[in-house]
Design an enzyme around this catalytic site. Structure first.
Site, mmCIF file in Angstrom:
data_model
loop_
_atom_site.group_PDB
_atom_site.id
_atom_site.type_symbol
_atom_site.label_atom_id
_atom_site.label_comp_id
_atom_site.label_asym_id
_atom_site.label_seq_id
_atom_site.Cartn_x
_atom_site.Cartn_y
_atom_site.Cartn_z
ATOM 1 N N HIS A 161 16.487 22.738 -43.996
ATOM 2 C CA HIS A 161 15.513 21.821 -44.600
ATOM 3 C C HIS A 161 15.746 20.416 -44.060
ATOM 4 O O HIS A 161 16.731 20.171 -43.360
ATOM 5 C CB HIS A 161 15.633 21.819 -46.136
ATOM 6 C CG HIS A 161 16.925 21.256 -46.646
ATOM 7 N ND1 HIS A 161 18.022 22.030 -46.942
ATOM 8 C CD2 HIS A 161 17.319 19.977 -46.886
ATOM 9 C CE1 HIS A 161 19.004 21.261 -47.367
ATOM 10 N NE2 HIS A 161 18.617 20.015 -47.329
ATOM 11 N N HIS A 197 14.439 24.346 -51.700
ATOM 12 C CA HIS A 197 13.636 23.361 -50.975
ATOM 13 C C HIS A 197 13.590 23.677 -49.489
ATOM 14 O O HIS A 197 14.547 24.171 -48.898
ATOM 15 C CB HIS A 197 14.106 21.922 -51.200
ATOM 16 C CG HIS A 197 15.502 21.618 -50.744
ATOM 17 N ND1 HIS A 197 16.526 22.511 -50.751
ATOM 18 C CD2 HIS A 197 16.039 20.470 -50.267
ATOM 19 C CE1 HIS A 197 17.625 21.941 -50.308
ATOM 20 N NE2 HIS A 197 17.361 20.707 -49.996
ATOM 21 N N HIS A 219 18.191 13.159 -43.706
ATOM 22 C CA HIS A 219 19.116 14.137 -43.125
ATOM 23 C C HIS A 219 18.406 15.413 -42.697
ATOM 24 O O HIS A 219 17.293 15.696 -43.114
ATOM 25 C CB HIS A 219 20.276 14.454 -44.068
ATOM 26 C CG HIS A 219 19.900 15.187 -45.317
ATOM 27 N ND1 HIS A 219 19.744 14.572 -46.534
ATOM 28 C CD2 HIS A 219 19.670 16.500 -45.560
ATOM 29 C CE1 HIS A 219 19.437 15.459 -47.451
ATOM 30 N NE2 HIS A 219 19.378 16.651 -46.905
ATOM 31 N N HIS A 266 25.775 19.911 -54.992
ATOM 32 C CA HIS A 266 24.626 19.151 -55.466
ATOM 33 C C HIS A 266 24.281 19.614 -56.880
ATOM 34 O O HIS A 266 24.309 20.819 -57.163
ATOM 35 C CB HIS A 266 23.380 19.469 -54.636
ATOM 36 C CG HIS A 266 23.334 18.830 -53.300
ATOM 37 N ND1 HIS A 266 23.536 17.498 -53.090
ATOM 38 C CD2 HIS A 266 23.055 19.353 -52.086
ATOM 39 C CE1 HIS A 266 23.383 17.232 -51.807
ATOM 40 N NE2 HIS A 266 23.104 18.342 -51.170
ATOM 41 N N TYR A 312 27.892 16.096 -46.130
ATOM 42 C CA TYR A 312 27.054 15.182 -45.352
ATOM 43 C C TYR A 312 27.912 14.549 -44.276
ATOM 44 O O TYR A 312 29.022 14.080 -44.551
ATOM 45 C CB TYR A 312 26.463 14.079 -46.231
ATOM 46 C CG TYR A 312 25.331 14.533 -47.111
ATOM 47 C CD1 TYR A 312 24.151 15.027 -46.570
ATOM 48 C CD2 TYR A 312 25.439 14.453 -48.493
ATOM 49 C CE1 TYR A 312 23.120 15.439 -47.374
ATOM 50 C CE2 TYR A 312 24.402 14.868 -49.312
ATOM 51 C CZ TYR A 312 23.242 15.355 -48.749
ATOM 52 O OH TYR A 312 22.221 15.758 -49.546
ATOM 53 N N GLU A 325 23.585 17.785 -42.626
ATOM 54 C CA GLU A 325 24.156 18.409 -43.817
ATOM 55 C C GLU A 325 24.429 19.870 -43.502
ATOM 56 O O GLU A 325 23.685 20.503 -42.748
ATOM 57 C CB GLU A 325 23.139 18.319 -44.979
ATOM 58 C CG GLU A 325 23.637 18.990 -46.253
ATOM 59 C CD GLU A 325 22.586 19.005 -47.374
ATOM 60 O OE1 GLU A 325 21.382 18.865 -47.095
ATOM 61 O OE2 GLU A 325 22.993 19.170 -48.538
HETATM 62 FE FE LIG Z 1 19.698 18.374 -48.105
#
Ligand SMILES: [Fe+2]
Length: 314
Positions: free
Chosen positions: A150, A201, A215, A247, A256, A266
């Site tokens: 993503h 996502h 990112h 997260h 990261y 990431e």
């Molecule tokens: Fe992300």
């Protein structure tokens, strides 16, 4: 008329040889095409299309465009009409204009980012093949990233986040999975996470001062792979701005870190959760923003919201 998944990112890098070494030996990607101007195209071992990253040699480390893949070539015609009926101009690029791709429908998102849709890209196949395959390539390098997972794009202010989110929901049929709300009565969306698949996502948007790229995330299987990836990064003195953590938003397991040009990358591991069309939207309020991003510490980290790659255009 389906957008199926993220396809590729196109970015400018400062030193193409240093970038090649980094993306091959640390990320574990392979160069599948090299143009005369030095532009490199790379894929991960678990991807089957020819490339998911385009690295262009440049004097500035900037973001060019992001592309998603649709199911059928005719979807591009259907989407062109739907997008233009919504009021957004588009251009259909002929096959081959974007390397090794069929026709590409390109547009500026409400956020200002250049966004491409394509149905066809040259096929190479997974490194492990598709007949009685090994579970992973024994000769893989570095962190052995599976695939481009993503991207999170920076928008100019919450209004741009909201307009772009609405566009993805109404025109592209993405599902809003999570949001950070702000302002009076939480009436603004400061950040949104959207899915076109079953993962939490495929693209996300966050409000900032300038449009850009926050990112690019690559998938790893699980927590042990995240730990090993952080070891590989430390052995190679890769700059990290977050060591392994979870997260709150999306529940992903993450690191990261930066590529040699300063683009934030990431590693995202784990399913997070399974997205169904009727899943309620998860909301994080302004007071819990940092808990949403860094679940364990719940604290702001360095320049996380201020350091990012700008778009190559205004
Ligand atoms: Fe992300």
């Amino acid at each position: 008329m389906g957008i199926t998944r993220i396809g590729h990112l196109d970015i400018n890098v400062l030193d193409i040889n240093e970038s090649r070494d980094y993306y091959e030996n640390i990320m574990g990607m392979k160069v599948t095409r090299e143009d005369k101007d030095g532009t490199l195209y790379l894929k991960c071992w678990d991807e089957w299309d020819k490339y998911s990253m385009i690295l262009r040699p440049s004097e500035e480390a900037t973001f060019n465009r992001i592309a998603f893949k649709v199911r059928n070539d005719s979807d591009l015609d259907d989407l062109k009409k739907k997008i233009e009926d919504y009021g957004t101009p588009t251009t259909m690029l002929p096959a081959g204009e974007i390397a090794d791709c069929g026709r590409v429908l390109t547009m500026k998102l409400p956020s200002g980012h250049t966004f491409d849709l394509y149905a066809e890209k040259a096929f190479i196949g997974k490194d492990v093949g598709d007949l009685n395959p090994a579970p992973w390539p024994i000769n893989g390098k570095g962190i052995k990233a599976h695939w481009l997972d993503h991207s999170l794009l920076m928008c100019q202010g919450p209004e741009a986040v909201m307009a772009t989110t609405k566009f993805f929901e109404e025109v592209f049929d993405f599902k809003l999975t999570e949001q950070v709300t702000a302002g009076p009565d939480g009436s603004l969306q400061a950040a949104t996470w959207l899915s076109c698949s079953s993962t939490p996502h495929d693209i996300a948007f966050v409000a900032g001062p300038e449009i850009g790229l926050h990112h690019i995330a690559f998938f790893l299987d699980g927590w042990n792979d995240i730990l090993r990836a952080a070891d590989v990064m430390a052995m190679n003195e890769v700059k990290m701005d977050l060591t392994p953590q979870r997260h709150g938003i999306t529940r992903g397991e993450t690191i990261y870190f930066f590529d040699p040009s300063g683009h934030r990358l990431e590693t995202f591991a784990g399913l997070g959760y399974f997205v169904q069309p009727d899943m309620p939207v998860v909301t994080w309020d302004e007071d819990h923003l940092w808990r949403g991003i860094f679940y364990h510490t719940g604290q702001e980290v360095g320049a996380f919201t201020t350091a990012y790659t700008l778009a190559a255009y205004k």
